[in-house]
Scaffold this active site. Structure first.
Site, mmCIF file in Angstrom:
data_model
loop_
_atom_site.group_PDB
_atom_site.id
_atom_site.type_symbol
_atom_site.label_atom_id
_atom_site.label_comp_id
_atom_site.label_asym_id
_atom_site.label_seq_id
_atom_site.Cartn_x
_atom_site.Cartn_y
_atom_site.Cartn_z
ATOM 1 N N ASN A 1 -2.796 -0.362 6.071
ATOM 2 C CA ASN A 1 -2.779 -1.769 5.458
ATOM 3 C C ASN A 1 -4.264 -2.222 6.073
ATOM 4 O OD1 ASN A 1 -3.084 -4.137 4.169
ATOM 5 N ND2 ASN A 1 -0.990 -4.571 4.950
ATOM 6 N N TRP A 2 -5.322 -2.314 5.611
ATOM 7 C CA TRP A 2 -6.499 -2.855 6.256
ATOM 8 C C TRP A 2 -6.529 -4.610 6.229
ATOM 9 C CZ3 TRP A 2 -11.377 0.462 5.022
ATOM 10 C CH2 TRP A 2 -11.409 1.808 5.235
ATOM 11 N N LYS A 3 -5.755 -4.922 5.477
ATOM 12 C CA LYS A 3 -5.743 -6.556 5.092
ATOM 13 C C LYS A 3 -7.001 -7.013 4.782
ATOM 14 C CE LYS A 3 -1.906 -6.465 8.137
ATOM 15 N NZ LYS A 3 -0.687 -7.467 8.845
ATOM 16 N N HIS B 1 4.237 -7.976 -0.054
ATOM 17 C CA HIS B 1 3.836 -7.945 1.676
ATOM 18 C C HIS B 1 4.247 -9.523 2.103
ATOM 19 C CE1 HIS B 1 1.883 -8.150 5.426
ATOM 20 N NE2 HIS B 1 1.836 -6.618 5.299
ATOM 21 N N GLU C 1 10.160 -4.351 6.466
ATOM 22 C CA GLU C 1 8.900 -4.725 7.430
ATOM 23 C C GLU C 1 9.528 -6.026 7.863
ATOM 24 O OE1 GLU C 1 4.785 -3.283 7.129
ATOM 25 O OE2 GLU C 1 4.885 -5.030 5.565
ATOM 26 N N GLY D 1 2.337 -7.697 13.286
ATOM 27 C CA GLY D 1 1.345 -8.151 13.969
ATOM 28 C C GLY D 1 1.641 -8.944 15.286
ATOM 29 N N GLY E 1 -0.422 -1.883 10.024
ATOM 30 C CA GLY E 1 -1.666 -2.949 9.659
ATOM 31 C C GLY E 1 -2.726 -2.749 10.896
ATOM 32 N N GLY E 2 -2.466 -3.503 11.857
ATOM 33 C CA GLY E 2 -3.416 -3.814 12.880
ATOM 34 C C GLY E 2 -3.893 -2.185 13.629
HETATM 35 C C1 PEP Z 1 1.471 -4.718 7.768
HETATM 36 O O1 PEP Z 1 0.580 -5.469 7.782
HETATM 37 O O2 PEP Z 1 2.327 -4.362 6.919
HETATM 38 C C2 PEP Z 1 1.764 -4.528 9.385
HETATM 39 C C3 PEP Z 1 2.911 -3.836 9.607
HETATM 40 O O3 PEP Z 1 0.943 -5.093 10.314
HETATM 41 P P1 PEP Z 1 1.059 -4.463 11.659
HETATM 42 O O4 PEP Z 1 1.154 -3.134 11.994
HETATM 43 O O5 PEP Z 1 -0.084 -5.012 12.422
HETATM 44 O O6 PEP Z 1 2.408 -5.261 12.487
#
Ligand code: PEP
Length: 239
Positions: free
Chosen positions: A14-16, A94, A164, A170, A225-226
């Site tokens: 997930n590049w956001k 999300h 999640e 994050g 994500g990150g």
């Molecule tokens: C996400 O954006 O779904 C996520 C899990 O982010 P991160 O891996 O940065 O915690």
């Protein structure tokens, strides 16, 4: 619709709101997909058409879809437009969308139905806040999210669930391995119809913890994500 049964694990990047054309070019030059696993890149929607699908285990996912099917809704993208552009997956619910864009369980339900009708697999995100966890409300919150946001037409072939914990996204914090496995088991057992659903874990997954998380018996993959923004790091996770 993508046949999820073909893959042992599922990994979603997930590049956001990150990336640009040169990032994307460099990323795809270095990305090393493992064919046993299903790898899905969720870029910002403007880049979806430029994402390569040069491997049968590599797919594109949108980060959101409109709850409307068509009409006067400026700025929106519909499920049929995603289908028209060969997008096979879409994140829904999300926690960032729930928090910043007022996405409710009811909206998640509508979006998921619209996606399934167009043969796009919704990745339905659920998770508790830290306050809810501290009050021992995790199971209750997740069951309500599941009941209210997953449509009846969803099944383990046409939908995915991502657990999640909001407090883990994050932050560098994660639940213990036992907690992750236990919550995934609760999700799969909260109704017999969820028994065979693939449930992915998301929240501060990185190359140093991804192996131990994906090896858990109830975990079917990860939403990242990150760490998915660093292609070498993501390659290690999906390998
Ligand atoms: C996400 O954006 O779904 C996520 C899990 O982010 P991160 O891996 O940065 O915690």
């Amino acid at each position: 619709m993508v046949n999820l049964d073909k893959y042992s694990s599922i990994f979603i990047a997930n590049w956001k709101l990150n990336g640009n054309s040169s990032f994307l070019k460099d990323y795809y030059e270095k990305l090393k997909v493992n064919s046993n696993n299903c790898t899905i890149i969720c870029s910002p929607s403007i880049y979806l058409k430029s994402l390569k699908r040069n491997n049968e285990s590599l797919f594109c996912g949108a980060q959101d879809v409109s709850s409307y099917k068509e009409g006067a809704y400026t700025g929106e993208l519909s499920a049929s437009m995603l289908r028209d552009n060969n997008i096979d997956f879409c994140l829904v619910g999300h926690s960032e969308r729930r928090q910043y864009f007022a996405e409710t369980n009811n909206i998640v339900h509508i979006k998921s139905s619209n996606l399934i009708e167009k043969n796009i697999i919704p990745v339905i995100c659920i998770g508790e806040t830290l306050e809810q966890k501290e009050k021992n409300l995790t199971e209750e919150i997740l069951s309500t999210q599941i009941k209210d946001s997953i449509p009846n037409l969803a099944n383990h072939h046409n939908a995915l669930i991502a657990y999640e914990p909001v407090w883990a996204i994050g932050t560098g914090l994660t639940p213990t391995l036992d907690e992750i496995n236990q919550v995934h088991e609760q999700i799969k057992n909260c109704d017999t119809k969820f028994r065979n659903f693939r449930v992915l874990y998301g929240g501060s997954v990185k190359s140093s913890n991804s192996n131990e998380i994906t090896e858990l018996s109830q975990v079917d993959g990860c939403l990242i994500g990150g760490a998915s923004l660093k292609v070498d790091e993501f390659n290690t996770i999906i390998s």
